[in-house]
Design an enzyme around this catalytic site. Structure first.
Site, PDB file in Angstrom:
ATOM      1  N   GLY A  20       0.813  -1.210   0.000  1.00  0.00           N
ATOM      2  CA  GLY A  20       0.000   0.000   0.000  1.00  0.00           C
ATOM      3  C   GLY A  20       0.848   1.262   0.000  1.00  0.00           C
ATOM      4  CE1 TYR A 169      -8.686   4.261   8.990  1.00  0.00           C
ATOM      5  CE2 TYR A 169     -10.316   5.591   7.847  1.00  0.00           C
ATOM      6  CZ  TYR A 169      -9.038   5.091   7.936  1.00  0.00           C
ATOM      7  OH  TYR A 169      -8.094   5.414   6.984  1.00  0.00           O
ATOM      8  N   PRO A 199      -5.321  11.672   3.549  1.00  0.00           N
ATOM      9  CG  PRO A 199      -4.162   9.672   3.260  1.00  0.00           C
ATOM     10  CD  PRO A 199      -4.728  10.569   4.324  1.00  0.00           C
TER      11      PRO A 199
HETATM   12  N1  LIG Z   1      -5.620   4.246   0.861  1.00  0.00           N
HETATM   13  C1  LIG Z   1      -6.529   5.152   1.222  1.00  0.00           C
HETATM   14  O1  LIG Z   1      -7.481   5.443   0.479  1.00  0.00           O
HETATM   15  C2  LIG Z   1      -6.421   5.854   2.551  1.00  0.00           C
HETATM   16  C3  LIG Z   1      -7.298   6.923   2.811  1.00  0.00           C
HETATM   17  C4  LIG Z   1      -7.199   7.598   4.021  1.00  0.00           C
HETATM   18  C5  LIG Z   1      -6.248   7.220   4.955  1.00  0.00           C
HETATM   19  N2  LIG Z   1      -5.427   6.180   4.683  1.00  0.00           N
HETATM   20  C6  LIG Z   1      -4.447   5.804   5.712  1.00  0.00           C
HETATM   21  O2  LIG Z   1      -3.162   5.702   5.132  1.00  0.00           O
HETATM   22  C7  LIG Z   1      -2.435   4.649   5.767  1.00  0.00           C
HETATM   23  C8  LIG Z   1      -1.986   3.630   4.723  1.00  0.00           C
HETATM   24  O3  LIG Z   1      -3.116   3.186   3.995  1.00  0.00           O
HETATM   25  P1  LIG Z   1      -3.018   1.961   2.973  1.00  0.00           P
HETATM   26  O4  LIG Z   1      -4.068   2.153   1.961  1.00  0.00           O
HETATM   27  O5  LIG Z   1      -1.617   1.767   2.545  1.00  0.00           O
HETATM   28  O6  LIG Z   1      -3.483   0.769   3.948  1.00  0.00           O
HETATM   29  P2  LIG Z   1      -3.062  -0.779   3.935  1.00  0.00           P
HETATM   30  O7  LIG Z   1      -4.109  -1.488   4.744  1.00  0.00           O
HETATM   31  O8  LIG Z   1      -2.810  -1.251   2.542  1.00  0.00           O
HETATM   32  O9  LIG Z   1      -1.666  -0.808   4.690  1.00  0.00           O
HETATM   33  C9  LIG Z   1      -1.574  -0.606   6.070  1.00  0.00           C
HETATM   34  C10 LIG Z   1      -0.379  -1.389   6.591  1.00  0.00           C
HETATM   35  O10 LIG Z   1      -0.315  -1.192   8.008  1.00  0.00           O
HETATM   36  C11 LIG Z   1       0.026  -2.438   8.602  1.00  0.00           C
HETATM   37  N3  LIG Z   1      -0.454  -2.459   9.986  1.00  0.00           N
HETATM   38  C12 LIG Z   1      -1.730  -2.290  10.423  1.00  0.00           C
HETATM   39  N4  LIG Z   1      -1.786  -2.409  11.762  1.00  0.00           N
HETATM   40  C13 LIG Z   1      -0.502  -2.630  12.180  1.00  0.00           C
HETATM   41  C14 LIG Z   1       0.100  -2.834  13.455  1.00  0.00           C
HETATM   42  N5  LIG Z   1      -0.625  -2.840  14.588  1.00  0.00           N
HETATM   43  N6  LIG Z   1       1.438  -3.045  13.505  1.00  0.00           N
HETATM   44  C15 LIG Z   1       2.180  -3.070  12.372  1.00  0.00           C
HETATM   45  N7  LIG Z   1       1.670  -2.872  11.142  1.00  0.00           N
HETATM   46  C16 LIG Z   1       0.343  -2.655  11.051  1.00  0.00           C
HETATM   47  C17 LIG Z   1      -0.658  -3.498   7.729  1.00  0.00           C
HETATM   48  O11 LIG Z   1      -0.042  -4.765   7.878  1.00  0.00           O
HETATM   49  C18 LIG Z   1      -0.474  -2.899   6.329  1.00  0.00           C
HETATM   50  O12 LIG Z   1       0.712  -3.361   5.695  1.00  0.00           O
HETATM   51  C19 LIG Z   1      -3.370   4.050   6.825  1.00  0.00           C
HETATM   52  O13 LIG Z   1      -3.094   4.665   8.065  1.00  0.00           O
HETATM   53  C20 LIG Z   1      -4.740   4.432   6.316  1.00  0.00           C
HETATM   54  O14 LIG Z   1      -5.694   4.495   7.346  1.00  0.00           O
HETATM   55  C21 LIG Z   1      -5.484   5.483   3.503  1.00  0.00           C
END
Ligand SMILES: NC(=O)c1ccc[n+]([C@@H]2O[C@H](COP(=O)([O-])OP(=O)(O)OC[C@H]3O[C@@H](n4cnc5c(N)ncnc54)[C@H](O)[C@@H]3O)[C@@H](O)[C@H]2O)c1
Length: 265
Positions: A20, A169, A199
């Site tokens: 991600g 969340y 984001p």
């Molecule tokens: N992609 C989007 O549209 C979006 C939108 C708003 C916010 N975000 C935020 O951006 C960040 C990244 O999003 P993404 O799309 O890459 O998400 P994703 O779910 O693909 O990746 C998140 C990563 O965090 C790791 N993770 C979660 N809990 C953990 C823990 N307790 N210890 C260690 N690792 C942990 C997971 O294994 C995963 O690899 C997140 O915080 C998400 O909430 C994403």
């Protein structure tokens, strides 16, 4: 990239770097010359991100550490390993997080354990990692912390009807903003800045959000894009570019800021 202290390369710790946005941010920061420590629960994903970065930038060291970042003892061990490997930390990107996996429809059915799990993954992990990184940053009088909030924190982007996926969340991502603004003030003139990226809907090249989005029927995908003022989803590269700015030396007067990267959502 040369450090203020000499010829050592700067070091960025990227949490959630297994896939991600974290993986794309790590790749971009390597392009900026940072050596990289990747921290995540997902060991297989960590190795695949690290292999891609090593392939593209063989001159840089990349360290992977598999750990639950909501666990204070494991975070402490992880930063001890980062310190012994690199001897410094210049940037911490708190990308780890998520919305949990078991949506329910009513608050009465939202288990306290699920609330805690989401708060821990999104907020406690950022607190624990910052707590360990700041002393290492203070040594060089320089540091950059970037946290991850969400457009959902403003109540703008979440459909109603799935309390389990949204309520903790949204609360956690609002808490990330409080953490960011207060820590930025507390660190004041230390040379360490603290900012958040917020984001909207972003499809990374590879990752959970892309998989979920692409599993939707085409009409639902089109309706989702139409509801975003920019008319499209964002890219991981657009998030990584925002992070690259916030960790740069030129961003030293930018602290306590929430940078929306959301197509005006
Ligand atoms: N992609 C989007 O549209 C979006 C939108 C708003 C916010 N975000 C935020 O951006 C960040 C990244 O999003 P993404 O799309 O890459 O998400 P994703 O779910 O693909 O990746 C998140 C990563 O965090 C790791 N993770 C979660 N809990 C953990 C823990 N307790 N210890 C260690 N690792 C942990 C997971 O294994 C995963 O690899 C997140 O915080 C998400 O909430 C994403």
């Amino acid at each position: 990239m040369l450090s203020a202290q000499g010829t050592e390369k700067k070091v960025a710790v990227v949490t959630g770097g297994a896939e991600g946005l974290g993986a794309e941010i790590a790749h971009r920061l390597a392009r900026e010359g940072f050596e990289i420590a990747l921290l995540d629960l997902n060991g297989e994903g960590l190795e695949s991100t690290a292999a891609a970065i090593r392939g593209a930038f063989p001159e840089l060291r990349v360290l992977t550490i598999k750990a639950d970042l909501a666990d204070a003892a494991l975070v402490s061990d992880a930063f001890a390993e980062v310190e012994s490997h690199f001897g410094r930390v210049d940037a911490l990107i708190n990308t780890a997080g998520g919305s949990g996996t078991e949506p329910v429809h009513d608050i009465e059915d939202l288990a306290p354990e699920m609330w805690s799990q989401v708060l821990n993954a999104n907020v406690t992990s950022a607190f624990l990692c910052s707590r360990m990184a700041v002393p290492l940053m203070r040594r060089n009088g320089f540091g950059r912390i970037v946290n991850f909030s969400s457009a959902v924190a403003d109540g703008l982007a979440g459909p109603s009807g799935t309390v389990g996926a949204r309520l903790p969340y949204a609360a956690s991502k609002a808490a990330v903003i409080g953490l960011t603004k207060q820590l930025a003030k507390d660190l004041g003139s230390s040379g360490i800045t603290v900012n958040a990226v917020s984001p909207g809907l972003i499809l990374p090249e590879h990752g959970r959000v892309r998989r979920v989005f692409e599993a939707l029927p085409e009409e639902a995908q089109a309706a989702t894009c139409a509801a975003i003022p920019a008319g499209r989803t964002g890219t991981g590269a657009e998030i990584a570019a925002a992070v690259a700015y916030l960790v740069s030396p030129e961003a030293g007067f930018t602290s306590g800021c929430v940078l929306n990267v959301d197509g005006a959502a």
